[in-house]
Design an enzyme around this catalytic site. Structure first.
Site, PDB file in Angstrom:
ATOM      1  N   GLY A 127     -43.968  55.904  -6.740  1.00 24.19           N
ATOM      2  CA  GLY A 127     -44.493  55.360  -5.493  1.00 24.19           C
ATOM      3  C   GLY A 127     -45.888  55.875  -5.214  1.00 24.19           C
ATOM      4  O   GLY A 127     -46.059  56.799  -4.401  1.00 24.19           O
ATOM      5  N   TYR A 128     -46.872  55.321  -5.878  1.00 17.65           N
ATOM      6  CA  TYR A 128     -48.268  55.725  -5.696  1.00 17.65           C
ATOM      7  C   TYR A 128     -49.068  54.618  -5.011  1.00 17.65           C
ATOM      8  O   TYR A 128     -49.484  54.750  -3.872  1.00 17.65           O
ATOM      9  CB  TYR A 128     -48.909  56.069  -7.046  1.00 17.65           C
ATOM     10  CG  TYR A 128     -48.785  57.507  -7.482  1.00 17.65           C
ATOM     11  CD1 TYR A 128     -47.694  58.291  -7.115  1.00 17.65           C
ATOM     12  CD2 TYR A 128     -49.740  58.097  -8.296  1.00 17.65           C
ATOM     13  CE1 TYR A 128     -47.574  59.608  -7.533  1.00 17.65           C
ATOM     14  CE2 TYR A 128     -49.635  59.423  -8.714  1.00 17.65           C
ATOM     15  CZ  TYR A 128     -48.556  60.165  -8.328  1.00 17.65           C
ATOM     16  OH  TYR A 128     -48.454  61.476  -8.751  1.00 17.65           O
ATOM     17  N   SER A 129     -49.302  53.506  -5.713  1.00 17.98           N
ATOM     18  CA  SER A 129     -50.198  52.465  -5.218  1.00 17.98           C
ATOM     19  C   SER A 129     -49.679  51.804  -3.944  1.00 17.98           C
ATOM     20  O   SER A 129     -48.467  51.656  -3.745  1.00 17.98           O
ATOM     21  CB  SER A 129     -50.406  51.391  -6.289  1.00 17.98           C
ATOM     22  OG  SER A 129     -51.094  51.905  -7.404  1.00 17.98           O
ATOM     23  N   GLU A 244     -49.714  60.613 -17.245  1.00 14.40           N
ATOM     24  CA  GLU A 244     -49.577  59.156 -17.231  1.00 14.40           C
ATOM     25  C   GLU A 244     -50.675  58.504 -18.054  1.00 14.40           C
ATOM     26  O   GLU A 244     -50.416  57.583 -18.836  1.00 14.40           O
ATOM     27  CB  GLU A 244     -49.622  58.627 -15.794  1.00 14.40           C
ATOM     28  CG  GLU A 244     -49.471  57.112 -15.730  1.00 14.40           C
ATOM     29  CD  GLU A 244     -49.561  56.556 -14.319  1.00 14.40           C
ATOM     30  OE1 GLU A 244     -49.288  55.355 -14.154  1.00 14.40           O
ATOM     31  OE2 GLU A 244     -49.898  57.306 -13.391  1.00 14.40           O
ATOM     32  N   ASN A 384     -60.281  51.836 -15.302  1.00 16.86           N
ATOM     33  CA  ASN A 384     -61.207  52.427 -16.276  1.00 16.86           C
ATOM     34  C   ASN A 384     -62.558  52.772 -15.649  1.00 16.86           C
ATOM     35  O   ASN A 384     -63.232  53.710 -16.093  1.00 16.86           O
ATOM     36  CB  ASN A 384     -61.384  51.479 -17.462  1.00 16.86           C
ATOM     37  CG  ASN A 384     -60.182  51.510 -18.392  1.00 16.86           C
ATOM     38  OD1 ASN A 384     -59.162  52.116 -18.074  1.00 16.86           O
ATOM     39  ND2 ASN A 384     -60.289  50.852 -19.533  1.00 16.86           N
ATOM     40  N   GLU A 385     -62.946  52.031 -14.606  1.00 17.37           N
ATOM     41  CA  GLU A 385     -64.183  52.368 -13.909  1.00 17.37           C
ATOM     42  C   GLU A 385     -64.062  53.735 -13.242  1.00 17.37           C
ATOM     43  O   GLU A 385     -64.990  54.556 -13.279  1.00 17.37           O
ATOM     44  CB  GLU A 385     -64.510  51.297 -12.861  1.00 17.37           C
ATOM     45  CG  GLU A 385     -64.949  49.958 -13.441  1.00 17.37           C
ATOM     46  CD  GLU A 385     -63.790  49.135 -13.990  1.00 17.37           C
ATOM     47  OE1 GLU A 385     -64.050  48.147 -14.685  1.00 17.37           O
ATOM     48  OE2 GLU A 385     -62.622  49.489 -13.734  1.00 17.37           O
TER      49      GLU A 385
END
Length: 398
Positions: A127-129, A244, A384-385
Protein backbone atom coordinates in the site's frame (compact mmCIF):
# COMPACT_ATOMS: atom_id res chain seq x y z
CA UNK A 1 34.73 -9.54 -7.66
CA UNK A 2 35.55 -12.71 -9.63
CA UNK A 3 32.73 -13.34 -12.12
CA UNK A 4 33.90 -16.81 -13.15
CA UNK A 5 32.08 -19.75 -11.55
CA UNK A 6 34.21 -21.85 -9.21
CA UNK A 7 33.91 -25.67 -9.22
CA UNK A 8 31.73 -25.36 -6.09
CA UNK A 9 29.44 -22.88 -7.84
CA UNK A 10 29.21 -25.11 -10.90
CA UNK A 11 28.21 -27.97 -8.60
CA UNK A 12 25.58 -25.74 -7.02
CA UNK A 13 24.20 -24.85 -10.44
CA UNK A 14 23.84 -28.55 -11.25
CA UNK A 15 22.06 -29.05 -7.92
CA UNK A 16 19.58 -26.29 -8.77
CA UNK A 17 19.00 -27.71 -12.24
CA UNK A 18 18.36 -31.18 -10.82
CA UNK A 19 15.88 -29.73 -8.34
CA UNK A 20 14.03 -27.87 -11.08
CA UNK A 21 13.93 -30.93 -13.31
CA UNK A 22 12.41 -32.99 -10.51
CA UNK A 23 10.19 -30.50 -8.69
CA UNK A 24 9.08 -27.78 -11.13
CA UNK A 25 5.69 -28.93 -12.50
CA UNK A 26 5.74 -29.03 -16.30
CA UNK A 27 2.27 -27.49 -16.37
CA UNK A 28 3.54 -24.38 -14.55
CA UNK A 29 6.69 -24.15 -16.65
CA UNK A 30 4.64 -24.36 -19.85
CA UNK A 31 2.29 -21.61 -18.67
CA UNK A 32 5.19 -19.28 -17.94
CA UNK A 33 6.96 -20.13 -21.21
CA UNK A 34 3.87 -19.45 -23.33
CA UNK A 35 2.79 -16.34 -21.42
CA UNK A 36 -0.38 -17.82 -19.95
CA UNK A 37 -1.97 -16.21 -16.90
CA UNK A 38 -1.05 -17.74 -13.55
CA UNK A 39 -3.81 -18.31 -11.02
CA UNK A 40 -3.48 -17.75 -7.29
CA UNK A 41 -3.31 -21.55 -6.88
CA UNK A 42 -0.42 -21.73 -9.38
CA UNK A 43 1.59 -19.14 -7.47
CA UNK A 44 0.86 -20.79 -4.12
CA UNK A 45 1.88 -24.20 -5.47
CA UNK A 46 5.34 -23.00 -6.52
CA UNK A 47 5.73 -21.02 -3.29
CA UNK A 48 5.09 -24.20 -1.30
CA UNK A 49 7.54 -26.26 -3.37
CA UNK A 50 10.36 -23.78 -2.80
CA UNK A 51 9.54 -23.51 0.90
CA UNK A 52 9.63 -27.28 1.33
CA UNK A 53 13.10 -27.30 -0.24
CA UNK A 54 14.22 -24.46 2.04
CA UNK A 55 14.99 -22.25 -0.95
CA UNK A 56 12.10 -19.78 -0.80
CA UNK A 57 13.95 -16.92 0.93
CA UNK A 58 17.67 -17.18 0.10
CA UNK A 59 18.20 -13.49 0.93
CA UNK A 60 16.91 -13.87 4.53
CA UNK A 61 19.20 -14.59 7.49
CA UNK A 62 19.52 -18.30 8.11
CA UNK A 63 17.94 -18.07 11.57
CA UNK A 64 14.67 -16.92 10.02
CA UNK A 65 14.55 -19.60 7.32
CA UNK A 66 16.97 -18.20 4.77
CA UNK A 67 20.14 -19.76 3.38
CA UNK A 68 23.82 -19.08 3.83
CA UNK A 69 24.32 -18.78 0.07
CA UNK A 70 26.95 -16.51 -1.41
CA UNK A 71 26.12 -13.68 -3.79
CA UNK A 72 27.05 -15.88 -6.75
CA UNK A 73 24.83 -18.72 -5.52
CA UNK A 74 21.86 -16.34 -5.25
CA UNK A 75 22.58 -15.09 -8.76
CA UNK A 76 22.85 -18.64 -10.11
CA UNK A 77 19.59 -19.58 -8.41
CA UNK A 78 17.71 -16.61 -9.87
CA UNK A 79 19.00 -17.17 -13.40
CA UNK A 80 18.35 -20.93 -13.37
CA UNK A 81 14.77 -20.39 -12.21
CA UNK A 82 14.20 -17.95 -15.05
CA UNK A 83 15.83 -20.21 -17.64
CA UNK A 84 13.58 -23.08 -16.51
CA UNK A 85 10.48 -20.85 -16.82
CA UNK A 86 9.62 -21.18 -13.16
CA UNK A 87 6.84 -18.87 -11.92
CA UNK A 88 8.09 -15.65 -10.35
CA UNK A 89 7.64 -15.77 -6.59
CA UNK A 90 5.25 -13.06 -5.36
CA UNK A 91 7.70 -10.54 -3.84
CA UNK A 92 5.61 -8.42 -1.48
CA UNK A 93 6.03 -10.46 1.69
CA UNK A 94 9.28 -12.25 0.89
CA UNK A 95 11.39 -9.57 -0.76
CA UNK A 96 9.87 -6.29 0.38
CA UNK A 97 8.25 -6.54 3.81
CA UNK A 98 10.54 -9.19 5.30
CA UNK A 99 13.80 -7.18 4.95
CA UNK A 100 12.08 -4.22 6.63
CA UNK A 101 10.83 -6.37 9.52
CA UNK A 102 14.24 -7.99 9.96
CA UNK A 103 16.01 -4.61 10.09
CA UNK A 104 13.44 -2.39 11.82
CA UNK A 105 10.70 -4.60 13.28
CA UNK A 106 10.44 -5.99 16.79
CA UNK A 107 11.46 -9.53 17.66
CA UNK A 108 7.79 -10.32 18.25
CA UNK A 109 6.88 -9.07 14.77
CA UNK A 110 9.63 -11.15 13.17
CA UNK A 111 8.64 -14.27 15.08
CA UNK A 112 4.98 -13.84 14.18
CA UNK A 113 5.01 -12.68 10.55
CA UNK A 114 8.12 -14.24 8.98
CA UNK A 115 7.08 -17.90 9.46
CA UNK A 116 3.62 -17.06 8.09
CA UNK A 117 5.20 -15.50 4.99
CA UNK A 118 7.26 -18.65 4.42
CA UNK A 119 4.46 -21.18 4.85
CA UNK A 120 2.01 -19.14 2.79
CA UNK A 121 -0.42 -18.44 5.62
CA UNK A 122 -0.31 -14.72 4.83
CA UNK A 123 -0.39 -13.24 1.34
CA UNK A 124 0.87 -9.64 1.42
CA UNK A 125 0.30 -6.69 -0.88
CA UNK A 126 1.84 -3.21 -0.94
CA UNK A 127 0.00 0.00 0.00
CA UNK A 128 2.23 2.80 -1.28
CA UNK A 129 0.85 4.66 -4.31
CA UNK A 130 -2.20 6.91 -4.13
CA UNK A 131 -4.12 8.86 -6.80
CA UNK A 132 -2.11 11.97 -5.92
CA UNK A 133 1.09 10.30 -4.74
CA UNK A 134 2.85 8.07 -7.22
CA UNK A 135 6.39 9.05 -8.06
CA UNK A 136 6.02 11.83 -5.48
CA UNK A 137 5.23 9.23 -2.86
CA UNK A 138 5.88 11.51 0.12
CA UNK A 139 2.75 13.48 -0.84
CA UNK A 140 0.55 10.61 0.35
CA UNK A 141 -2.61 11.57 2.24
CA UNK A 142 -3.94 8.30 3.70
CA UNK A 143 -4.15 9.20 7.39
CA UNK A 144 -3.72 7.20 10.60
CA UNK A 145 -4.93 8.95 13.75
CA UNK A 146 -3.97 7.46 17.14
CA UNK A 147 -6.95 6.75 19.39
CA UNK A 148 -5.92 4.80 22.47
CA UNK A 149 -4.42 1.47 21.50
CA UNK A 150 -5.49 1.75 17.84
CA UNK A 151 -4.89 3.87 14.77
CA UNK A 152 -7.93 4.92 12.72
CA UNK A 153 -7.00 4.77 9.04
CA UNK A 154 -8.79 6.66 6.25
CA UNK A 155 -7.75 7.09 2.63
CA UNK A 156 -7.09 5.30 -0.63
CA UNK A 157 -4.28 3.30 -2.22
CA UNK A 158 -4.09 2.48 -5.92
CA UNK A 159 -2.25 0.18 -8.35
CA UNK A 160 -2.19 -2.44 -5.58
CA UNK A 161 -0.84 -5.48 -7.42
CA UNK A 162 -2.62 -8.77 -6.59
CA UNK A 163 -4.47 -7.01 -3.77
CA UNK A 164 -7.53 -9.12 -4.57
CA UNK A 165 -5.67 -12.16 -3.19
CA UNK A 166 -4.06 -10.50 -0.17
CA UNK A 167 -4.68 -11.26 3.52
CA UNK A 168 -2.52 -8.33 4.69
CA UNK A 169 -1.25 -5.02 3.34
CA UNK A 170 1.77 -3.02 4.50
CA UNK A 171 0.91 0.65 4.21
CA UNK A 172 2.54 4.03 4.32
CA UNK A 173 0.21 6.36 6.24
CA UNK A 174 0.39 9.95 7.40
CA UNK A 175 0.53 10.30 11.17
CA UNK A 176 1.72 13.92 11.29
CA UNK A 177 1.08 16.84 8.91
CA UNK A 178 2.85 19.58 10.83
CA UNK A 179 6.37 19.33 9.37
CA UNK A 180 8.08 18.26 6.16
CA UNK A 181 5.97 15.74 4.26
CA UNK A 182 8.63 13.02 4.58
CA UNK A 183 8.73 13.38 8.37
CA UNK A 184 5.12 12.54 9.15
CA UNK A 185 4.86 9.09 7.55
CA UNK A 186 4.53 5.78 9.41
CA UNK A 187 4.66 2.14 8.32
CA UNK A 188 1.59 0.06 9.32
CA UNK A 189 0.64 -3.60 8.89
CA UNK A 190 -3.09 -3.94 8.20
CA UNK A 191 -5.29 -7.06 8.12
CA UNK A 192 -7.32 -6.94 4.90
CA UNK A 193 -10.31 -8.52 6.68
CA UNK A 194 -10.65 -5.50 8.96
CA UNK A 195 -14.06 -3.78 8.61
CA UNK A 196 -13.89 -0.64 6.48
CA UNK A 197 -11.56 -1.99 3.76
CA UNK A 198 -12.87 -2.23 0.19
CA UNK A 199 -10.91 -3.63 -2.76
CA UNK A 200 -11.94 -2.61 -6.28
CA UNK A 201 -10.24 -4.21 -9.31
CA UNK A 202 -8.81 -2.12 -12.14
CA UNK A 203 -9.34 -3.81 -15.50
CA UNK A 204 -6.33 -3.49 -17.80
CA UNK A 205 -6.12 -3.30 -21.60
CA UNK A 206 -5.50 -7.04 -21.90
CA UNK A 207 -8.61 -7.86 -19.84
CA UNK A 208 -6.64 -8.83 -16.76
CA UNK A 209 -7.34 -7.52 -13.26
CA UNK A 210 -3.83 -7.55 -11.88
CA UNK A 211 -4.06 -4.26 -9.97
CA UNK A 212 -6.61 -2.74 -7.62
CA UNK A 213 -7.76 0.27 -5.67
CA UNK A 214 -7.97 -0.17 -1.89
CA UNK A 215 -10.19 2.12 0.19
CA UNK A 216 -9.93 2.59 3.96
CA UNK A 217 -12.88 3.99 5.91
CA UNK A 218 -12.38 4.29 9.69
CA UNK A 219 -10.23 1.14 9.73
CA UNK A 220 -9.01 0.22 13.22
CA UNK A 221 -5.40 -0.98 13.32
CA UNK A 222 -3.74 -2.09 16.59
CA UNK A 223 -0.81 0.09 17.65
CA UNK A 224 1.41 -3.00 17.84
CA UNK A 225 1.09 -3.23 14.03
CA UNK A 226 3.34 -0.17 13.69
CA UNK A 227 6.78 -1.07 12.33
CA UNK A 228 9.59 0.86 13.96
CA UNK A 229 8.89 4.34 15.25
CA UNK A 230 5.95 6.58 14.48
CA UNK A 231 6.76 9.20 11.81
CA UNK A 232 9.90 7.30 10.73
CA UNK A 233 8.20 5.34 7.97
CA UNK A 234 9.90 7.23 5.16
CA UNK A 235 13.23 5.75 6.24
CA UNK A 236 11.75 2.23 6.13
CA UNK A 237 10.01 2.93 2.82
CA UNK A 238 13.28 3.97 1.15
CA UNK A 239 15.02 0.87 2.51
CA UNK A 240 12.24 -1.32 1.08
CA UNK A 241 12.39 0.43 -2.29
CA UNK A 242 16.05 -0.52 -2.78
CA UNK A 243 14.93 -4.16 -2.69
CA UNK A 244 11.90 -3.52 -4.89
CA UNK A 245 13.92 -1.68 -7.53
CA UNK A 246 16.57 -4.39 -7.65
CA UNK A 247 13.76 -6.93 -8.02
CA UNK A 248 12.09 -4.90 -10.81
CA UNK A 249 15.35 -5.00 -12.79
CA UNK A 250 14.59 -8.70 -13.41
CA UNK A 251 18.03 -9.88 -14.54
CA UNK A 252 17.10 -13.55 -14.71
CA UNK A 253 13.83 -12.87 -16.52
CA UNK A 254 15.63 -10.68 -19.06
CA UNK A 255 18.24 -13.36 -19.69
CA UNK A 256 15.53 -15.95 -20.37
CA UNK A 257 13.55 -13.53 -22.55
CA UNK A 258 16.67 -12.64 -24.54
CA UNK A 259 17.33 -16.32 -25.26
CA UNK A 260 13.76 -16.68 -26.52
CA UNK A 261 14.15 -13.57 -28.67
CA UNK A 262 17.36 -14.93 -30.23
CA UNK A 263 15.63 -18.22 -31.02
CA UNK A 264 12.73 -16.35 -32.62
CA UNK A 265 15.18 -14.26 -34.66
CA UNK A 266 16.87 -17.44 -35.91
CA UNK A 267 13.64 -19.18 -36.94
CA UNK A 268 11.47 -16.29 -38.16
CA UNK A 269 11.98 -15.27 -41.78
CA UNK A 270 11.60 -11.91 -43.51
CA UNK A 271 12.04 -11.77 -47.28
CA UNK A 272 13.18 -15.38 -47.31
CA UNK A 273 15.98 -14.81 -44.77
CA UNK A 274 16.13 -15.36 -41.00
CA UNK A 275 15.38 -12.19 -39.07
CA UNK A 276 18.77 -12.48 -37.35
CA UNK A 277 20.36 -11.61 -40.73
CA UNK A 278 18.54 -8.28 -40.91
CA UNK A 279 21.31 -5.72 -40.13
CA UNK A 280 19.12 -3.32 -38.14
CA UNK A 281 17.45 -6.06 -36.12
CA UNK A 282 20.80 -7.78 -35.46
CA UNK A 283 22.32 -4.48 -34.32
CA UNK A 284 19.54 -3.87 -31.77
CA UNK A 285 19.83 -7.46 -30.57
CA UNK A 286 23.59 -7.15 -30.10
CA UNK A 287 23.15 -3.86 -28.19
CA UNK A 288 20.66 -5.59 -25.90
CA UNK A 289 23.02 -8.44 -25.16
CA UNK A 290 25.88 -6.07 -24.33
CA UNK A 291 23.68 -3.97 -22.04
CA UNK A 292 22.41 -7.05 -20.25
CA UNK A 293 25.93 -8.36 -19.64
CA UNK A 294 26.91 -5.01 -18.16
CA UNK A 295 23.84 -4.99 -15.94
CA UNK A 296 24.59 -8.50 -14.64
CA UNK A 297 27.90 -7.22 -13.27
CA UNK A 298 26.23 -4.26 -11.56
CA UNK A 299 23.57 -6.55 -10.16
CA UNK A 300 26.21 -8.73 -8.51
CA UNK A 301 27.79 -5.66 -6.91
CA UNK A 302 24.42 -4.55 -5.53
CA UNK A 303 23.64 -8.03 -4.20
CA UNK A 304 27.05 -8.14 -2.57
CA UNK A 305 26.45 -4.78 -0.84
CA UNK A 306 22.94 -5.76 0.27
CA UNK A 307 24.24 -9.05 1.63
CA UNK A 308 26.65 -7.12 3.84
CA UNK A 309 23.79 -5.07 5.31
CA UNK A 310 24.06 -2.09 3.00
CA UNK A 311 21.24 -0.27 1.22
CA UNK A 312 22.73 0.57 -2.20
CA UNK A 313 20.29 3.33 -3.15
CA UNK A 314 21.96 4.83 -6.23
CA UNK A 315 23.05 1.43 -7.56
CA UNK A 316 19.51 0.08 -7.17
CA UNK A 317 18.24 3.08 -9.12
CA UNK A 318 20.74 2.31 -11.90
CA UNK A 319 19.54 -1.28 -12.03
CA UNK A 320 15.93 -0.18 -12.08
CA UNK A 321 16.50 2.18 -15.01
CA UNK A 322 18.59 -0.12 -17.19
CA UNK A 323 16.70 -3.27 -16.22
CA UNK A 324 13.32 -1.86 -17.16
CA UNK A 325 14.65 -0.34 -20.39
CA UNK A 326 16.15 -3.68 -21.38
CA UNK A 327 12.94 -5.56 -20.63
CA UNK A 328 10.93 -3.03 -22.65
CA UNK A 329 13.37 -3.26 -25.57
CA UNK A 330 13.13 -7.06 -25.56
CA UNK A 331 9.34 -6.75 -25.70
CA UNK A 332 9.61 -4.24 -28.52
CA UNK A 333 11.83 -6.53 -30.60
CA UNK A 334 9.56 -9.53 -29.92
CA UNK A 335 6.62 -7.50 -31.18
CA UNK A 336 8.60 -6.42 -34.24
CA UNK A 337 9.52 -10.06 -34.89
CA UNK A 338 5.86 -11.10 -34.63
CA UNK A 339 4.95 -8.68 -37.41
CA UNK A 340 1.29 -8.87 -38.36
CA UNK A 341 0.65 -11.55 -35.72
CA UNK A 342 1.19 -8.96 -32.99
CA UNK A 343 -1.81 -6.94 -34.16
CA UNK A 344 -4.77 -9.15 -33.18
CA UNK A 345 -5.19 -9.93 -29.49
CA UNK A 346 -7.48 -12.56 -27.98
CA UNK A 347 -7.49 -12.09 -24.19
CA UNK A 348 -8.99 -15.53 -23.57
CA UNK A 349 -6.04 -17.18 -25.32
CA UNK A 350 -3.91 -16.40 -22.23
CA UNK A 351 -6.16 -18.51 -19.99
CA UNK A 352 -5.42 -22.17 -19.29
CA UNK A 353 -7.63 -24.51 -21.29
CA UNK A 354 -8.30 -22.12 -24.19
CA UNK A 355 -9.07 -24.18 -27.31
CA UNK A 356 -9.59 -21.47 -29.92
CA UNK A 357 -7.68 -21.35 -33.20
CA UNK A 358 -4.26 -19.70 -32.83
CA UNK A 359 -3.69 -16.44 -34.67
CA UNK A 360 -0.05 -17.23 -35.37
CA UNK A 361 2.89 -19.21 -33.96
CA UNK A 362 2.53 -20.10 -30.28
CA UNK A 363 5.08 -17.53 -29.11
CA UNK A 364 3.16 -14.63 -30.67
CA UNK A 365 0.07 -15.07 -28.45
CA UNK A 366 1.19 -12.99 -25.44
CA UNK A 367 3.54 -10.62 -27.29
CA UNK A 368 1.24 -7.59 -27.45
CA UNK A 369 -0.07 -8.08 -23.91
CA UNK A 370 3.47 -8.26 -22.51
CA UNK A 371 4.63 -5.31 -24.59
CA UNK A 372 1.89 -2.99 -23.30
CA UNK A 373 1.97 -4.33 -19.74
CA UNK A 374 5.71 -3.72 -19.54
CA UNK A 375 5.18 0.00 -20.15
CA UNK A 376 4.54 0.14 -16.39
CA UNK A 377 8.06 -1.06 -15.54
CA UNK A 378 9.65 2.34 -16.01
CA UNK A 379 6.92 3.96 -13.87
CA UNK A 380 6.23 1.84 -10.79
CA UNK A 381 8.71 1.47 -7.95
CA UNK A 382 9.59 5.12 -8.58
CA UNK A 383 9.61 6.34 -12.19
CA UNK A 384 12.87 6.25 -14.12
CA UNK A 385 12.91 10.05 -14.13
CA UNK A 386 12.87 10.01 -10.32
CA UNK A 387 15.64 7.38 -10.32
CA UNK A 388 17.82 9.68 -12.39
CA UNK A 389 17.31 12.43 -9.81
CA UNK A 390 18.36 10.02 -7.06
CA UNK A 391 21.54 9.12 -8.95
CA UNK A 392 22.27 12.81 -9.59
CA UNK A 393 22.04 13.64 -5.89
CA UNK A 394 23.73 10.52 -4.50
CA UNK A 395 26.67 10.26 -6.91
CA UNK A 396 27.08 13.61 -8.66
CA UNK A 397 25.99 15.58 -5.58
CA UNK A 398 24.05 18.04 -7.70
Amino acid sequence: MNLEYTPEEEAFREEVRAFLKEKLPQRLSDKVRTGKRLTKADMEEWHAILNEQGWLAPHWPEKYGGTDWSVMQKFIFETELAQAHAPRVVPFGLSMLAPVLIKYGTQEQCEHYLPRILDGTDWWCQGYSEPGAGSDLASLKTSAVREGDHYIVNGQKTWTTLGQHADWIFCLVRTDSSGKKQEGISFLLIDMDTPGIEVRPIKLLDGDEEVNEVFFTDVKVPVENLVGEENKGWTYAKYLLTYERTNIAGIGASMAALEQLKEVARTTKRGGKPLIEDPLFAQRLARLEIDLENMKTTNLRVLDAAGKGGAPVAESSMLKIRGTEIRQEIGGLMRRAAGRYAQPFVSESLDEGYNGAPVGPEWTGPVSSQYFNNRKLSIFGGSNEVQREIITKAILEL
